[in-house]
Every structure is written in structure tokens, then in C-alpha cells.
Design a protein around this motif. Structure first.
Motif, mmCIF file in Angstrom:
data_model
loop_
_atom_site.group_PDB
_atom_site.id
_atom_site.type_symbol
_atom_site.label_atom_id
_atom_site.label_comp_id
_atom_site.label_asym_id
_atom_site.label_seq_id
_atom_site.Cartn_x
_atom_site.Cartn_y
_atom_site.Cartn_z
ATOM 1 N N ARG A 191 86.177 -82.300 -69.276
ATOM 2 C CA ARG A 191 85.166 -82.001 -68.269
ATOM 3 C C ARG A 191 85.158 -83.033 -67.139
ATOM 4 O O ARG A 191 84.788 -82.711 -65.998
ATOM 5 C CB ARG A 191 83.789 -81.890 -68.916
ATOM 6 C CG ARG A 191 83.646 -80.626 -69.797
ATOM 7 C CD ARG A 191 82.251 -80.488 -70.414
ATOM 8 N NE ARG A 191 81.240 -80.608 -69.389
ATOM 9 C CZ ARG A 191 80.354 -81.613 -69.340
ATOM 10 N NH1 ARG A 191 80.348 -82.568 -70.265
ATOM 11 N NH2 ARG A 191 79.473 -81.656 -68.381
ATOM 12 N N GLU A 192 85.568 -84.251 -67.433
ATOM 13 C CA GLU A 192 85.715 -85.255 -66.373
ATOM 14 C C GLU A 192 86.819 -84.843 -65.409
ATOM 15 O O GLU A 192 86.711 -85.036 -64.196
ATOM 16 C CB GLU A 192 86.027 -86.626 -66.984
ATOM 17 C CG GLU A 192 84.841 -87.295 -67.650
ATOM 18 C CD GLU A 192 83.704 -87.583 -66.674
ATOM 19 O OE1 GLU A 192 83.996 -88.038 -65.549
ATOM 20 O OE2 GLU A 192 82.542 -87.317 -67.036
ATOM 21 N N GLU A 193 87.880 -84.263 -65.947
ATOM 22 C CA GLU A 193 88.960 -83.764 -65.091
ATOM 23 C C GLU A 193 88.482 -82.591 -64.243
ATOM 24 O O GLU A 193 88.892 -82.436 -63.085
ATOM 25 C CB GLU A 193 90.150 -83.333 -65.950
ATOM 26 C CG GLU A 193 90.812 -84.479 -66.712
ATOM 27 C CD GLU A 193 91.992 -84.001 -67.544
ATOM 28 O OE1 GLU A 193 92.546 -82.931 -67.217
ATOM 29 O OE2 GLU A 193 92.347 -84.679 -68.516
ATOM 30 N N LEU A 194 87.602 -81.771 -64.801
ATOM 31 C CA LEU A 194 87.072 -80.636 -64.046
ATOM 32 C C LEU A 194 86.233 -81.095 -62.852
ATOM 33 O O LEU A 194 86.224 -80.436 -61.805
ATOM 34 C CB LEU A 194 86.224 -79.740 -64.961
ATOM 35 C CG LEU A 194 86.980 -78.902 -65.994
ATOM 36 C CD1 LEU A 194 86.001 -78.127 -66.859
ATOM 37 C CD2 LEU A 194 87.954 -77.942 -65.314
ATOM 38 N N LYS A 195 85.536 -82.209 -63.004
ATOM 39 C CA LYS A 195 84.747 -82.741 -61.890
ATOM 40 C C LYS A 195 85.647 -83.089 -60.708
ATOM 41 O O LYS A 195 85.308 -82.829 -59.550
ATOM 42 C CB LYS A 195 83.969 -83.976 -62.340
ATOM 43 C CG LYS A 195 82.842 -83.696 -63.324
ATOM 44 C CD LYS A 195 82.136 -84.976 -63.735
ATOM 45 C CE LYS A 195 81.037 -84.697 -64.766
ATOM 46 N NZ LYS A 195 80.380 -85.953 -65.208
ATOM 47 N N ILE A 196 86.799 -83.673 -61.018
ATOM 48 C CA ILE A 196 87.758 -84.024 -59.966
ATOM 49 C C ILE A 196 88.301 -82.761 -59.310
ATOM 50 O O ILE A 196 88.447 -82.686 -58.077
ATOM 51 C CB ILE A 196 88.909 -84.864 -60.561
ATOM 52 C CG1 ILE A 196 88.362 -86.182 -61.136
ATOM 53 C CG2 ILE A 196 89.979 -85.140 -59.505
ATOM 54 C CD1 ILE A 196 89.389 -86.994 -61.895
ATOM 55 N N LEU A 197 88.586 -81.756 -60.149
ATOM 56 C CA LEU A 197 89.106 -80.498 -59.622
ATOM 57 C C LEU A 197 88.088 -79.822 -58.715
ATOM 58 O O LEU A 197 88.433 -79.328 -57.632
ATOM 59 C CB LEU A 197 89.480 -79.572 -60.782
ATOM 60 C CG LEU A 197 90.040 -78.202 -60.398
ATOM 61 C CD1 LEU A 197 91.352 -78.354 -59.638
ATOM 62 C CD2 LEU A 197 90.240 -77.344 -61.644
ATOM 63 N N LYS A 198 86.833 -79.804 -59.134
ATOM 64 C CA LYS A 198 85.793 -79.165 -58.322
ATOM 65 C C LYS A 198 85.640 -79.874 -56.980
ATOM 66 O O LYS A 198 85.479 -79.216 -55.941
ATOM 67 C CB LYS A 198 84.460 -79.153 -59.066
ATOM 68 C CG LYS A 198 83.380 -78.357 -58.321
ATOM 69 C CD LYS A 198 82.116 -78.207 -59.137
ATOM 70 C CE LYS A 198 81.285 -79.461 -59.151
ATOM 71 N NZ LYS A 198 79.943 -79.255 -59.738
ATOM 72 N N LYS A 199 85.696 -81.193 -56.987
ATOM 73 C CA LYS A 199 85.599 -81.949 -55.735
ATOM 74 C C LYS A 199 86.744 -81.574 -54.795
ATOM 75 O O LYS A 199 86.563 -81.466 -53.577
ATOM 76 C CB LYS A 199 85.608 -83.448 -56.006
ATOM 77 C CG LYS A 199 85.400 -84.300 -54.757
ATOM 78 C CD LYS A 199 85.393 -85.769 -55.075
ATOM 79 C CE LYS A 199 85.098 -86.596 -53.820
ATOM 80 N NZ LYS A 199 86.043 -86.330 -52.729
ATOM 81 N N GLY A 200 87.922 -81.360 -55.366
ATOM 82 C CA GLY A 200 89.066 -80.961 -54.557
ATOM 83 C C GLY A 200 88.847 -79.612 -53.892
ATOM 84 O O GLY A 200 89.179 -79.419 -52.715
#
Length: 228
Positions: A46-55
Motif C-alpha cells: 500500500r505504500e507503493e500504491l501511494k507513490i503510484l497515485k501521486k504519479g
């Protein structure tokens, strides 16, 4: 994560695979150490998803950002479900109830916002609701009523009279909420179906003795009764 920017459908495929693995471990008989490890796995992903969403937000791709929100919160709901089972095994019943409610509320935001048809929509929510009857006793709830004097939109920060956002809907990966900053309390009622299941009666008192409703254990004289 770069591939997901080019083809978000790959993200949906990976999510379905990950959710299936996690749900296979969401049974009371599964080893507690296995469930705790799965919780860590979900937290990391889910931490990786936060980065993806920001992108996606940086690229002004609202539909994709909203999709990531739904995937993230679907996994968060499973994470809460696993934590509830761990809590029960550790004899932390109040925390277990709290995590069940969190799972229900979190997945509810997904059901109302997912951009595609959810095959597991009804099945997973029914699973979460069934825990209430199977794992927990009948509980008593309270609901507060009053006059809201000041509030604003979580998206634009304006008052609702000037705002065009819809409460409960997603905007660029963020859910619109009503932020209440001032409220005049008028009454507190006993209800069967509360808006907030965290607002429950913790103890009952009979013959000078307080009993925890969740566990039926007698509370110490210094214990405080009230709402969860």
C-alpha cells in the motif's frame, strides 16, 4: 510500478491476485504469525500504491488516481479483517470489533466509487457483516444529534453552500468529506443501527458490578464505562 502508468489494467490484475492470496489467510484457523506477516505485506504494498497515485495525480489522470484509491482501500479492508482475527486470538476483543467496523466502512467507500463492476462487491461485504453475528454478541449503540454550526468541504475547504463537490465521491484520488468544526449537541439516543458502530456501550452495571458487554468479564471498580 512504471508499467501501471502505461497500462492500469495490469494494476487491476495484480490487485486481484494479491487480494485472493490475502483472503485465503483470513480464517480463524490460520496461524497468527502467518496473518501478521500478511498484514506487513499489505502495508508495504500500500505504500507503493501511494507513490503510484501521486504519479497519476501529477499527470492529472483522475480516473486512474481514483482507481488506485479503490484498490488501496480494498486491500486496507482486508488488512483490517486480518487484524481483527489477530486481535481475537490475542484476547483483544474491543480492538477486534474496532477493526471489523473499520473494514466495513473502508470497503463501503470502495463499493460506492469503484469505476468498474465489482464481482466481489456483495460477497465480501456480506462476509464482513456475517462476522458481527458469528463472532460478536449483540451490542448496544448510541447516536449523537445536534446542530452543525460550522463545516466545510475536505476538497476545496469552502462551506457546503458554496461547494459543488459531492460528499462520499472521489476527486483525484481523494474522498470528499464534510469536516465539522463546530456543533451544538442536542441529544444522545440509543439506536439499533447507528451511523457509527464505534459508538457502542462498553459496560453494564448490575448490583454495583460493572460487566464488559463484549467479554462478560467483571470490570475493576476503577474502570470507566461509556462509549468505545
Amino acid at each position: 510500478m512504471k508499467l501501471f502508468f502505461e497500462n492500469p489494467n495490469l494494476l487491476i490484475k495484480e490487485f486481484n491476485e494479491m487480494a485472493a492470496i490475502s483472503q485465503k489467510k483470513a480464517f480463524i484457523t490460520i496461524g497468527i504469525e502467518i496473518q501478521e506477516e500478511e498484514i506487513k505485506t499489505l502495508e508495504s504494498y500500500r505504500e507503493e500504491l501511494k507513490i503510484l497515485k501521486k504519479g497519476f495525480i501529477d499527470r492529472n489522470l483522475e480516473n486512474e488516481a481514483n482507481l488506485v484509491y479503490c484498490i488501496d482501500n480494498s486491500l486496507l479492508a482486508i488488512q483490517y479483517e486480518l487484524q481483527m482475527l489477530v486481535n481475537i486470538k490475542k484476547d483483544k476483543m474491543s480492538e477486534a470489533w474496532g477493526n471489523l467496523v473499520n473494514a466495513q466502512v473502508t470497503y463501503g467507500t470502495v463499493v460506492s466509487n469503484y469505476p468498474f463492476e465489482l464481482d466481489s462487491e456483495n460477497g465480501y461485504m456480506k462476509r464482513l457483516m456475517s462476522y458481527e453475528k458469528l463472532l460478536f454478541p449483540n451490542l448496544f449503540f448510541q447516536s449523537a444529534g445536534g446542530i452543525i454550526k460550522k463545516s466545510h468541504c475536505s476538497i476545496c475547504k469552502q462551506s457546503l453552500s458554496k461547494c459543488e463537490h459531492i460528499k462520499g465521491k472521489l476527486y483525484m484520488g481523494e474522498m470528499c468529506c464534510r469536516i465539522i468544526t463546530e456543533m451544538e449537541l442536542e441529544e444522545v439516543s440509543f439506536v439499533e443501527n447507528p451511523a457509527n458502530k464505534h459508538c457502542r456501550i462498553l459496560t453494564i452495571e448490575q448490583n454495583g458490578k460493572k460487566t464488559d458487554i463484549m467479554t462478560l468479564r467483571e470490570e475493576s471498580p476503577t474502570a470507566t464505562s461509556g462509549l468505545a
